[in-house]
Structure formats: structure tokens, C-alpha cells
Design an enzyme around this catalytic site. Structure first.
Site, PDB file in Angstrom:
ATOM      1  CG  ASP A 213      -1.970   1.020   1.241  1.00 40.13           C
ATOM      2  OD1 ASP A 213      -2.797   0.989   0.317  1.00 40.13           O
ATOM      3  OD2 ASP A 213      -2.005   1.868   2.158  1.00 40.13           O
ATOM      4  CD  GLU A 274      -2.164   2.144  -3.721  1.00 40.92           C
ATOM      5  OE1 GLU A 274      -3.227   2.729  -3.974  1.00 40.92           O
ATOM      6  OE2 GLU A 274      -1.544   2.344  -2.656  1.00 40.92           O
TER       7      GLU A 274
HETATM    8  O1  TEU Z   1      -4.436   4.154  -1.656  1.00 42.09           O
HETATM    9  C1  TEU Z   1      -3.459   5.132  -1.768  1.00 42.09           C
HETATM   10  C2  TEU Z   1      -3.604   6.209  -2.677  1.00 42.09           C
HETATM   11  O2  TEU Z   1      -2.550   6.638  -3.110  1.00 42.09           O
HETATM   12  C3  TEU Z   1      -4.783   6.998  -3.107  1.00 42.09           C
HETATM   13  O3  TEU Z   1      -4.903   6.926  -4.493  1.00 42.09           O
HETATM   14  C4  TEU Z   1      -6.144   6.884  -2.565  1.00 42.09           C
HETATM   15  O4  TEU Z   1      -6.856   5.901  -3.227  1.00 42.09           O
HETATM   16  C5  TEU Z   1      -6.828   8.198  -2.831  1.00 42.09           C
HETATM   17  O5  TEU Z   1      -6.197   9.153  -2.060  1.00 42.09           O
HETATM   18  C6  TEU Z   1      -8.271   8.172  -2.494  1.00 42.09           C
HETATM   19  O6  TEU Z   1      -8.840   9.406  -2.749  1.00 42.09           O
HETATM   20  C7  TEU Z   1      -4.186   3.194  -0.690  1.00 42.09           C
HETATM   21  C8  TEU Z   1      -5.355   2.244  -0.552  1.00 42.09           C
HETATM   22  O7  TEU Z   1      -5.553   1.537  -1.734  1.00 42.09           O
HETATM   23  C9  TEU Z   1      -6.544   3.039  -0.118  1.00 42.09           C
HETATM   24  O8  TEU Z   1      -7.696   2.251  -0.040  1.00 42.09           O
HETATM   25  C10 TEU Z   1      -6.232   3.618   1.236  1.00 42.09           C
HETATM   26  O9  TEU Z   1      -7.272   4.462   1.631  1.00 42.09           O
HETATM   27  C11 TEU Z   1      -4.929   4.417   1.224  1.00 42.09           C
HETATM   28  O10 TEU Z   1      -3.898   3.731   0.574  1.00 42.09           O
HETATM   29  C12 TEU Z   1      -4.470   4.675   2.623  1.00 42.09           C
HETATM   30  O11 TEU Z   1      -4.013   3.480   3.193  1.00 42.09           O
END
Ligand code: TEU
Length: 558
Positions: A213, A274
Site C-alpha cells: 500500500d 501500489e
Molecule cells: O491508496 C493510496 C492512494 O494513493 C490513493 O490513491 C487513494 O486511493 C486516494 O487518495 C483516495 O482518494 C491506498 C489504498 O488503496 C486506499 O484504499 C487507502 O485508503 C490508502 O492507501 C491509505 O491506506
């Protein structure tokens, strides 16, 4: 402990991985929240679908302020999702079915309920407990202003001030996401050691790897300087122009993790980043030799449904990844973006973020699904690995009319109710058309309401039905495997300016019609699968894609 040795050593290179969002996949106990036994019970469905692996979004102990991406214990399962024993049962069943299981690792931040953060609050300024996070004194006369101008990705300031143990107004801590998600300080060796131990904990249990993440966020520019660019400027700059994203030191962390993982293989235990990072050359840094294995190709997900843009993205992705010897990891949907069956349902291209509310312009479900099926048909023909998001095989649209009062995403709250957030992509799946809650749970309870339209999308209403989205996915996955498309090489037959994408991957020709008129596929076209029906005279309609046996004579150039 689970033995995953049956997997092919390099299974991940062309693997299709299905993302399970445990809260919304299947509920076994009737409380309306999906759980691990619910997942285990449906693993056979996933094996039958034809995927190679499953990625589970977080199921760890968590107050669920960000749906589990706020972890309070990295070595335990939240009681709402089950127990550690349930994980073992799930892994054993996956192994029987030949499915690899990848889990989510959240290293950028913990939950504010994590014992480390609670200890940091109690221990006060300058303590080793605080040094695991990014606590700083505030600016201003009495430290009443945040240490810098960073904002939370969910809206609002990126810093929150704490009250010191003696009751005085105190230091501030950084949170790039929700206030309940304090960022860890990755320059602290204790943090690094803890996460290596967490990796081992799960590898020892038999997981095949980790989706990491916010992989681009762990290292911040030393000194935490102010962000000097506006939001508009940043949109045109490389991601690392911002001092909290994609900073050079971040890969060192993954080099260390890679060593840990390599100690477990073969088969290879993987890391998937990610990382919302541009340009593609920067993204490729995450998957250089000795680092991670995969990094989501978010440029493809973000591309408008437009032939030239798609071709550019496909080429740029392949080029930048092959330069470092890594496969591209294609993806069209996940739990953070508007489902592609809805995203593509607008006449004008829309971005993946934000969410859709009842009073917003609504996507055209027919157009959206048609294009979504074509987009997936293109994606699964491309060389490399691919990720599917639960429910996309059912052609599920986003829930675009959720009542505001049920919204749970912190984005909704922290944006001051200006952004809908991501709940619309996280609605419990429909399994059975004629059961309460569409078969999601034995009681019919669902933690978010399902739209009535989900009835037609239920798995049981599609299984065995010719032309259904579920059967399309099954065919695509079977043929992809049969023709080893994930290991192939892409050769364009169409010109870069054409409104038709015509390409070849090994023995398969792929045609995607993004123009307005039906396309002639040639006299002896041997169609293996198509994303939708052909016209009566065998032409490929607009917003439709087909796989053909290569060798059939090429169509006149468009
Ligand atoms: O997402 C991280 C992220 O970089 C973002 O694109 C996020 O989706 C965006 O700010 C939403 O508006 C990851 C996870 O996939 C996400 O579900 C979590 O909320 C986030 O990290 C925090 O852990």
C-alpha cells in the site's frame, strides 16, 4: 503451514490476480460484513473463473476508519473478518485449488489505535516511542501552526496536534491520509525491523506475496519542507516534485524486503507496488532487478477510452517496464476508483477518482458495460500480468446513488462532504438474484445497500448464460492461458492514428473498434471470443473487441 510449492516458480509474470475486498465479497455469519470464511467458501468460484491468484485487501485488526487500511495489529485478524485459523483454512483451500494468495501490507502508516501510536502519545516529546512516527513541533509563536503545509490525501491538513500527557497543547503528527492513520518514520531502523518481521510472519503462514500500500510514500524529503507547487502545477510534474511522494530512497526499503522474500522461494514470493507515480520511467524504478516484482499500471486504468491515448499508454507501459526487465501489470478497477463499467459510461472521458453521487451526472450503464467488456478484452490480451477487481467479472457498475448518510469512506468526511469517496465501488457483491441481499449474506444484511440493478448482475443469473459478462471473463481467461498471451509479445497491425486497435500477440489477433462504424474483420475471420455480439454480417461494432485466430487475412487498414 500452507505449502505453496505447487505453484510454477515464476507464476507471477503473467498471473491474473483477483482482488478480494473482504468486507464486501461474501459474508458467512450474517452480520452484513464479508469475512474470511466467506472468501474460502467462494474460492472454487475464483478457480473456475480461471484466475491464478487472489489478492486480499486488509483483514487485520483495525478500527476500520479507512476500511482496514488503518491497521492496529499486523499479526492478527479483525474479529469482524475472522481469525488467524480462518486465514490458515483459506490458504489451505487456495493451495488445493492451485491459487496463490497475496495479502495487503500497509507500511506507510498504522492506525492511531496501534499500540505504538498509543505509546507515542503517552511517552511525550523526544521519546523513542515518538521517533517511530513523524512528530514535529508546530510553527508559530506557541507551536499553534502545523509544521508544514502538507495536506491529507483525503482532504484537510496533513497534520494533527496532540495533547501532551500533562494536558498542554503539544506536538503535531503527520498523516498523509486520515487523522487515524499516522505516518511511520521509515528512517527509524526499528520501523524497518518490525516490517521485516511482519513479512516473515505471513510468509511463514504460506502467503505468496504482498501488495504494498502507498509504496511511493514511505520516504519523505528530509526536513519535511513545504510543498511549493500548486495542485494544478503538480498535475503536470513528475510525482516526485512533491516532497512526500516517490522520493529516491524508497527503493532501498524494497531491496531489503526482496532479500527476505527471496529466502522463501521458489516459487517466487512477490511484492506488488501500489505506486501512483508518473512518468512511467519513474514507476519502472520500483521493479528494477532486485526490487519489487510488479507495479500497478495505473496509466492504463486512467486512460480515456480513446484509441490514440490507449495505444500510447500501452506502448509507454511496455517500453518502460521492458527497459528494466519487468512485466507490465495491467489493471482497470480496484477499490479506490470508480468501477470501469461506470467510468467508461460517460460520453466525455472522466478520471478514475472522486466517486459519483445521486445528483451528479449519471453514467450510461449500457455504454459503460459495453466499453468495459471491450476494455477488459483488450487488457487480458496484453503481455504481462493483470489484476481484476471483485465484481468486474459480473459487469458490476458503481453504486452511483448511495444515500449520503450511509457513506463510510473517510474521503467523504474529510473533504467536508464535497467528494463522494469510494464507497460506490465497495458495495457487497450479488451472488444470487433471488435471495435477500442478493445472496451476499445468509441474513440478507449488507453493510452498504446494494442497488436494485445488481439483481441482473448476480453470479447465478450469469453462470452458464451465453453472452453474459461472467462467461466472457471465463472465456477470456481460458483462452489467455491456452495461448499464453501473458508471455507473448505485442505487434501492432494498425497505424497509430487509426480508430481501430489491431494487434497481434502470438497466435491471436486482437481488434478493438473505437471508431463509430462497424469494422470488417476480413473474409476468413476466425473469432475466438468477442466482448459483444458482431453485426449480422459479421462486423465488429463500435466499442467492441474481439480475439481472432491470427493468420486470418488482415482487414483493409482503417
Ligand atoms: O491508496 C493510496 C492512494 O494513493 C490513493 O490513491 C487513494 O486511493 C486516494 O487518495 C483516495 O482518494 C491506498 C489504498 O488503496 C486506499 O484504499 C487507502 O485508503 C490508502 O492507501 C491509505 O491506506
Amino acid at each position: 503451514m500452507t505449502d505453496i510449492r505447487a505453484l510454477a516458480p515464476d507464476w507471477w509474470i503473467d498471473a491474473v490476480t483477483y482482488q478480494v475486498y473482504p468486507r464486501s465479497f461474501a459474508d458467512s455469519d450474517g452480520d452484513g460484513t464479508g469475512d474470511l470464511p466467506g472468501v474460502t467458501a467462494r474460492l472454487a468460484y475464483l478457480a473456475e473463473l480461471g484466475v491464478d491468484a487472489v489478492w486480499l485487501s486488509p483483514f487485520y485488526r483495525s478500527p476500520l476508519h479507512d476500511a482496514g487500511y488503518d491497521v492496529s495489529d499486523y499479526r492478527d485478524v479483525d474479529p469482524r473478518f475472522g481469525t488467524l485459523a480462518d486465514v490458515d483454512v483459506l490458504l489451505a483451500r487456495a493451495e488445493e485449488l492451485g491459487l496463490a494468495v497475496v495479502i495487503d501490507l500497509v507500511p506507510n502508516h498504522t492506525s492511531s489505535e496501534h499500540p505504538w501510536f498509543q505509546a507515542a502519545l503517552a511517552a511525550g516529546r523526544g521519546s523513542p516511542e515518538r521517533a517511530r512516527y513523524l512528530f514535529r513541533d508546530g510553527r508559530g509563536k506557541d507551536g499553534e501552526l502545523p509544521p508544514n503545509n502538507w495536506r491529507s490525501g483525503f482532504g484537510g491538513p496533513g497534520w494533527t496536534r496532540v495533547t501532551e500527557p500533562d494536558g498542554s497543547p503539544g506536538q503535531w503528527y503527520l498523516h498523509l491520509f486520515d487523522v487515524t492513520q499516522p505516518d511511520l518514520d521509515w528512517t527509524n531502523p526499528e520501523v524497518a525491523a518490525e516490517f521485516e518481521a511482519v513479512l516473515r510472519f505471513w510468509l511463514d503462514r504460506g502467503v505468496a506475496g504482498f501488495r504494498v500500500d502507498v509504496a511511493h510514500g514511505l520516504v519523505k524529503t528530509p526536513g519535511l519542507p513545504d510543498l511549493t507547487h500548486t495542485r494544478e502545477e503538480l498535475a503536470d510534474l513528475p510525482t516526485n516534485a512533491a516532497p512526500m511522494w516517490d522520493q529516491d530512497g524508497v527503493q532501498e526499503i524494497y531491496t531489503a524486503w526482496r532479500r527476505v522474500l527471496d529466502g522463501y522461494g521458489p516459487p517466487t514470493r512477490i511484492l506488488c507496488a501500489e505506486a501512483w507515480v508518473t512518468p512511467p520511467e519513474r514507476m519502472a524504478r520500483y521493479v528494477r532487478p532486485g526490487q519489487m516484482h510488479q507495479s500497478f499500471g495505473f496509466d492504463f486504468l486512467s486512460s480515456p477510452w480513446e484509441p490514440r491515448a490507449l495505444r500510447r499508454v500501452v506502448d509507454a507501459s511496455l517500453e518502460s517496464m521492458s527497459a528494466v526487465g519487468a512485466p507490465v501489470t495491467w489493471v482497470l478497477s480496484n477499490h479506490d476508483v470508480v468501477r470501469h463499467a461506470s467510468r467508461l459510461g460517460f460520453p466525455q472521458p472522466v478520471g478514475p477518482a472522486g466517486g459519483i453521487r445521486a445528483h451528479d451526472p449519471q453514467p450510461d450503464p449500457v455504454l459503460g458495460l459495453r466499453r468495459a467488456r471491450a476494455a477488459t478484452t483488450l487488457m487480458l490480451a496484453l503481455p504481462g500480468a493483470a489484476y481484476l477487481y471483485q465484481g468486474e467479472e459480473l459487469g458490476l457498475p458503481e453504486h452511483t446513488t448511495l444515500p449520503d448518510e450511509v457513506r463510510d469512506d473517510p474521503v467523504w468526511l474529510r473533504s467536508g462532504h464535497t467528494e463522494a469517496g469510494r464507497d460506490g465501488a465497495r458495495v457487497p457483491l450479488p451472488w444470487v438474484a433471488d435471495a435477500p441481499g442478493f445472496g451476499f449474506s445468509p441474513t440478507g444484511r449488507t453493510w452498504l445497500p446494494q442497488p436494485e440493478a445488481y439483481r441482473d448482475h448476480a453470479a447465478d443469473a450469469q453462470s452458464g448464460v451465453l453472452g453474459s459478462t461472467l462467461e466472457l471473463y471465463r472465456s477470456l481467461l481460458r483462452l489467455r492461458r491456452e495461448f499464453r498471451l501473458g508471455r507473448g509479445e505485442l505487434v501492432w497491425a494498425s497505424t497509430p492514428r487509426s480508430t481501430v486497435l489491431d494487434l497481434r500477440n502470438g497466435d491471436v489477433r486482437v481488434v478493438v473498434n473505437l471508431g463509430s462504424r462497424p469494422v470488417d474483420l476480413g473474409p476468413d475471420a476466425d473469432v475466438l471470443v468477442a466482448s459483444g455480439p458482431l453485426t449480422r454480417n459479421g462486423r465488429l461494432p463500435r466499442d467492441t473487441a474481439a480475439w481472432l485466430r491470427a493468420g486470418t487475412s488482415p482487414r483493409r487498414p482503417a
